[in-house]
Write an enzyme that holds these catalytic residues in place. Structure first.
Site, PDB file in Angstrom:
ATOM      1  N   LEU A   1       6.761   3.030   1.481  1.00 29.13           N
ATOM      2  CA  LEU A   1       7.636   1.870   1.646  1.00 29.13           C
ATOM      3  C   LEU A   1       8.685   2.079   2.734  1.00 29.13           C
ATOM      4  CD1 LEU A   1       8.234   1.011  -2.124  1.00 29.13           C
ATOM      5  CD2 LEU A   1       6.387   0.244  -0.619  1.00 29.13           C
TER       6      LEU A   1
ATOM      7  N   GLN B   1     -10.336  -2.647   2.361  1.00 28.78           N
ATOM      8  CA  GLN B   1      -9.860  -3.316   3.576  1.00 28.78           C
ATOM      9  C   GLN B   1      -9.860  -2.390   4.787  1.00 28.78           C
ATOM     10  OE1 GLN B   1      -5.902  -4.106   1.610  1.00 28.78           O
ATOM     11  NE2 GLN B   1      -5.114  -3.809   3.682  1.00 28.78           N
TER      12      GLN B   1
ATOM     13  N   HIS C   1       9.313  -3.574   3.381  1.00 28.98           N
ATOM     14  CA  HIS C   1       8.964  -3.776   1.960  1.00 28.98           C
ATOM     15  C   HIS C   1      10.220  -4.080   1.150  1.00 28.98           C
ATOM     16  CE1 HIS C   1       5.597  -0.966   3.238  1.00 28.98           C
ATOM     17  NE2 HIS C   1       4.950  -2.026   2.788  1.00 28.98           N
TER      18      HIS C   1
ATOM     19  N   MET D   1       0.848  -1.197   0.000  1.00 35.65           N
ATOM     20  CA  MET D   1       0.000   0.000   0.000  1.00 35.65           C
ATOM     21  C   MET D   1       0.884   1.248   0.000  1.00 35.65           C
ATOM     22  SD  MET D   1      -3.470  -0.944   1.998  1.00 35.65           S
ATOM     23  CE  MET D   1      -2.916  -0.660   3.659  1.00 35.65           C
TER      24      MET D   1
HETATM   25  O1  PAF Z   1      -0.118  -5.787   3.556  1.00 34.42           O
HETATM   26  C1  PAF Z   1      -0.556  -4.848   2.843  1.00 34.42           C
HETATM   27  O2  PAF Z   1       0.092  -3.831   2.637  1.00 34.42           O
HETATM   28  C2  PAF Z   1      -1.940  -4.961   2.219  1.00 34.42           C
HETATM   29  O3  PAF Z   1      -2.816  -5.611   3.079  1.00 34.42           O
HETATM   30  C3  PAF Z   1      -1.914  -5.646   0.840  1.00 34.42           C
HETATM   31  C4  PAF Z   1      -1.440  -7.086   0.924  1.00 34.42           C
HETATM   32  C5  PAF Z   1      -1.002  -4.867  -0.097  1.00 34.42           C
HETATM   33  C6  PAF Z   1      -3.316  -5.647   0.234  1.00 34.42           C
HETATM   34  O4  PAF Z   1      -3.827  -4.361   0.083  1.00 34.42           O
END
Ligand code: PAF
Length: 284
Positions: free
Chosen positions: A33, A61, A37, A30
């Site tokens: 970073l 979400q 990440h 998302m």
């Molecule tokens: O872990 C995350 O950053 C999010 O839940 C994902 C897997 C990118 C889905 O939006």
């Protein structure tokens, strides 16, 4: 590095990669970073020829009272980090590209999505599973990389790929921590310096329990009590649970590997999650 915003363009770019018989690694994010990440990108680069990173703050979400609108975003910084980390393609779609008008089909995860975060964030894993399934269908990678910090997310996604026969290897990469132990998270930036200090209670509690476990303690209640002492410093403990690492149901004592201690806690208005996995080595 290519920056792509449209699904059709992404498919075209990846068709050429696939024709060349190259292995595709995928890191869904998302954005905003951090080192966590970058460790996923590095794992992907270690095993795959081409690494695709998606940057998409997925609205489905987030609950209505959650931090969707203030979720940190800095695309220029993310792009530069991806470039220097050796990413081949950044996929940064708009919300309309992922959820066009009349979108109405969702993935409904089962029992694994109910405990822990699932109990406090209704619909969260439905949104995660739906966007990850869509991204999987767009990228069609050979492998996808997720951080262990989101232990339940990894379990839900792994189950989804098995249940829906999605031929993608799901790789869980260990949590990356700050030198003092705090698990890396994009949400850490919400913490004031005072809150940042108190947030260490989370990793300290988990590490204390893990150390006691390593010294032979197998009673879940003892390990939880130990972690809970440290967690007195947080503002609101949402859950602290010791669960079976496969089913995510309460682990029975005496513990048998694998199990995991999971925490969600508020420090100020910031919700943080973390976990440690407890494994029993089979020596002697
Ligand atoms: O872990 C995350 O950053 C999010 O839940 C994902 C897997 C990118 C889905 O939006």
């Amino acid at each position: 590095m290519q920056v792509i915003t449209k699904v059709a363009e992404l498919r075209r770019a990846l068709a050429d990669v696939r024709k060349a018989d190259k292995r595709i690694g995928f890191v869904p994010t998302m954005g905003y970073l951090h080192e966590g990440h970058l460790s996923l990108i590095s794992a992907s680069r270690g095993h795959c020829d081409v690494t695709v990173v998606s940057i998409f703050v997925n609205p489905t979400q987030f609950g209505p009272s959650e931090d969707l609108s203030r979720y940190p975003r800095d695309f220029a910084r993310d792009e530069a980090l991806c470039r220097s980390a050796g990413v081949s393609i950044v996929f940064a779609p708009s919300a309309e590209e992922i959820y066009p008008a009349q979108f109405e089909t969702f993935i409904e995860p089962g029992e694994l999505a109910k405990p822990l975060c699932g109990g406090f964030r209704p619909g969260h894993f439905r949104g995660v599973a739906t966007v990850v399934c869509k991204l999987f269908s767009m990228v069609q990678p050979d492998a996808a990389y997720f951080g262990q910090k989101d232990f339940q997310q990894c379990a839900v996604i792994r189950r989804m790929t098995v249940d829906l026969d999605i031929p993608i290897e799901i790789v869980t990469v260990p949590t990356v921590r700050e030198p003092d132990g705090l698990a890396m998270s994009s949400r850490n930036r919400y913490l004031s310096p005072e809150e940042r200090g108190r947030s260490l209670a989370i990793s300290r509690g988990l590490f204390a329990a893990a150390k006691k476990f390593a010294s032979g303690e197998r009673e879940a209640s003892m390990l939880i009590a130990l972690a809970r002492k440290h967690l007195e410093k947080v503002d609101r403990l949402q859950y602290l649970e010791l669960v079976d690492a496969e089913t995510l149901r309460s682990a029975e004592s005496p513990l048998r590997s694998p199990a995991v201690i999971c925490v969600a806690a508020y420090v100020g208005s910031t919700r943080l999650i973390d976990n440690v996995v407890l494994t029993i080595s089979r020596t002697r």
